[in-house]
Design an enzyme around this catalytic site. Structure first.
Site, PDB file in Angstrom:
ATOM      1  N   LYS A   1       0.823  -1.210   0.000  1.00 51.60           N
ATOM      2  CA  LYS A   1       0.000   0.000   0.000  1.00 51.60           C
ATOM      3  C   LYS A   1       0.865   1.272   0.000  1.00 51.60           C
ATOM      4  O   LYS A   1       2.082   1.208   0.086  1.00 51.60           O
ATOM      5  CB  LYS A   1      -0.946  -0.023   1.197  1.00 51.60           C
ATOM      6  CG  LYS A   1      -1.953  -1.191   1.122  1.00 51.60           C
ATOM      7  CD  LYS A   1      -2.818  -1.116  -0.113  1.00 51.60           C
ATOM      8  CE  LYS A   1      -4.015  -2.043  -0.070  1.00 51.60           C
ATOM      9  NZ  LYS A   1      -3.719  -3.461  -0.348  1.00 51.60           N
TER      10      LYS A   1
HETATM   11  C1  LIG Z   1      -9.755  -2.793  -1.798  1.00 48.22           C
HETATM   12  C2  LIG Z   1      -9.177  -3.446  -0.575  1.00 48.22           C
HETATM   13  N1  LIG Z   1      -9.894  -3.495   0.545  1.00 48.22           N
HETATM   14  C3  LIG Z   1      -9.416  -4.036   1.672  1.00 48.22           C
HETATM   15  C4  LIG Z   1      -8.168  -4.591   1.729  1.00 48.22           C
HETATM   16  C5  LIG Z   1      -7.718  -5.254   2.982  1.00 48.22           C
HETATM   17  O1  LIG Z   1      -6.598  -4.677   3.561  1.00 48.22           O
HETATM   18  P1  LIG Z   1      -5.616  -5.560   4.468  1.00 48.22           P
HETATM   19  O2  LIG Z   1      -4.808  -6.427   3.574  1.00 48.22           O
HETATM   20  O3  LIG Z   1      -4.799  -4.536   5.200  1.00 48.22           O
HETATM   21  O4  LIG Z   1      -6.465  -6.353   5.405  1.00 48.22           O
HETATM   22  C6  LIG Z   1      -7.365  -4.571   0.578  1.00 48.22           C
HETATM   23  C7  LIG Z   1      -6.037  -5.139   0.637  1.00 48.22           C
HETATM   24  O5  LIG Z   1      -5.255  -5.579   0.105  1.00 48.22           O
HETATM   25  C8  LIG Z   1      -7.882  -3.992  -0.616  1.00 48.22           C
HETATM   26  O6  LIG Z   1      -7.155  -3.947  -1.734  1.00 48.22           O
END
Ligand SMILES: Cc1ncc(COP(=O)(O)O)c(C=O)c1O
Length: 388
Positions: A186
């Site tokens: 990210k």
């Molecule tokens: C659009 C979206 N929502 C939610 C997430 C979830 O984030 P995390 O991996 O920090 O749980 C991601 C992660 O990759 C994502 O791309």
């Protein structure tokens, strides 16, 4: 043959001596898990976005789960979200035995189509989760207006959208609760981590409490000098707290968030300029009056002008030592959603068609200018070789 000697990865996190020093300092401090660094990270994050409350957690998924809990989602409720998203956006709805109701995307931005949200609303609908795909804010005006009219909560999935803005307001201050991710790829990272922001103190307190077993919100202080051994469980919560080790990385990353954004924007502008004359490629469509975070640079192939499909295009880039990705395989095409809810590809024609055409190119602050040029040259060569 590639023009460069080493593989250009799809992503590489921008970690340098600042993060390393900060982690070492934390390791030496004697306090590893949730503590002063997390508190500082939350305060600095809230200041950066100019929002009232920021609650740090150990993933973006956890932030989404806590946001749905805080806004009172229950079994049997419906939550509207785009099919063009990652697994996390929908799975958190299923944690409650509620129903994720999928909606198609706009063909250009790949963001949820606000017009189609309205037709998906029923008497059971409780919330909407717009996802800012690639870092471009959704069209929040009509979404917020609809939510107000139908008494729905708006929980933004801003996993891609730091820093982004919609009509002059930072993403993180627009909807009811906004959820960020600090996963390794990210725009800023803590390895794994997330943050939920809101203006509502009740929701913030509930999320903080539920992030640590549902015990009173200063639970982490029970091992400090000013803390007490006594605690009460107010609700069966979760184990979603962020560690101080992760927050130590986050604090340093946040300081560089604007600088990282400028670097990604520069790469995005270079790609846009370099591919502007190619009829075989549709560039990301940028809306007026938004700040795009440029977490992703998603091109869409005009397949009717090419002799190869998306997968072969990706393979050709890999042969030229360039890593790419696909964001996303729409949820309705996955076996679970297809079988459980009976979704068919034609139910979401825009997302189904876009899926066949999308490729995410590398865009990250540490990318050397020469590598940006290498990607441009490679894409242009492949187009030239395979154009109809
Ligand atoms: C659009 C979206 N929502 C939610 C997430 C979830 O984030 P995390 O991996 O920090 O749980 C991601 C992660 O990759 C994502 O791309």
């Amino acid at each position: 043959m590639p023009t460069h000697s080493e593989f250009i990865p799809f992503h590489r996190p921008a970690i340098d001596e600042d993060e390393i020093r900060s982690v070492v300092e934390t390791l030496k401090s004697g306090w590893l898990t949730t503590g002063p660094k997390v508190q500082r990270f939350e305060e600095e994050f809230a200041r950066y976005l100019d929002c009232r409350h920021a609650v740090a957690v150990n993933s973006g998924t956890a932030a989404l789960h806590l946001a749905l809990d805080a806004t009172g989602i229950k079994e049997g409720d419906e939550v509207i979200l785009p099919t063009m998203t990652f697994a996390a956006t929908a799975e958190v709805v299923l944690y409650f035995k509620a129903r994720p109701v999928l909606v198609d995307c706009q063909p250009g931005t790949l963001n949820i189509d606000p017009m189609q949200i309205e037709t998906a609303i029923t008497s059971r609908t409780k919330a909407i989760i717009p996802v800012h795909i690639g870092g471009q804010p959704c069209d929040m005006g009509p979404i917020l207006e609809l939510a107000r009219r139908c008494n729905l909560r708006v929980i933004e999935d801003a996993a891609h959208a730091l820093p982004a803005a919609y009509h002059g307001k930072n993403v993180g201050t627009v909807g009811d609760i906004t959820c960020f991710s600090f996963y390794a790829t990210k725009t800023i990272t803590t390895g794994e981590g997330g943050m939920a922001t809101t203006e509502n103190p009740e929701w913030a307190n509930r999320m903080r409490m539920m992030s640590l077993h549902g015990i009173s919100h200063d639970a982490w202080k029970r091992y400090t000098k000013e803390g007490s051994w006594y605690y009460e469980i107010l609700d069966p919560g979760f184990k979603y707290n962020l560690t101080d080790i992760a927050a130590a990385i986050g604090i340093e990353q946040l300081k560089k968030c604007d600088e990282f954004w400028k670097a990604r924007q520069r790469i995005a502008m270079n790609y846009s300029k370099a591919f502007a004359d190619l009829k075989e490629i549709q560039l990301p469509i940028c809306q007026n009056d938004v700040q795009h975070a440029w977490h992703l640079f998603v091109i869409q192939l005009n397949l009717e002008r090419l002799k190869i499909g998306r997968n072969q295009f990706i393979e050709a880039l890999r042969e030229k030592e360039i890593g790419t990705s696909v964001h996303f395989i729409p949820l309705h095409l996955h076996p679970y959603y297809r079988d459980k809810f009976g979704y068919k590809p034609e139910d979401f024609p825009n997302a189904s068609a876009a899926f066949e055409r999308i490729i995410s190119l590398p865009v990250y602050p540490g990318m050397a200018e020469a590598n940006v040029r290498d990607v441009i040259v490679a894409v242009r060569q492949i187009v030239q070789e395979y154009r109809r």
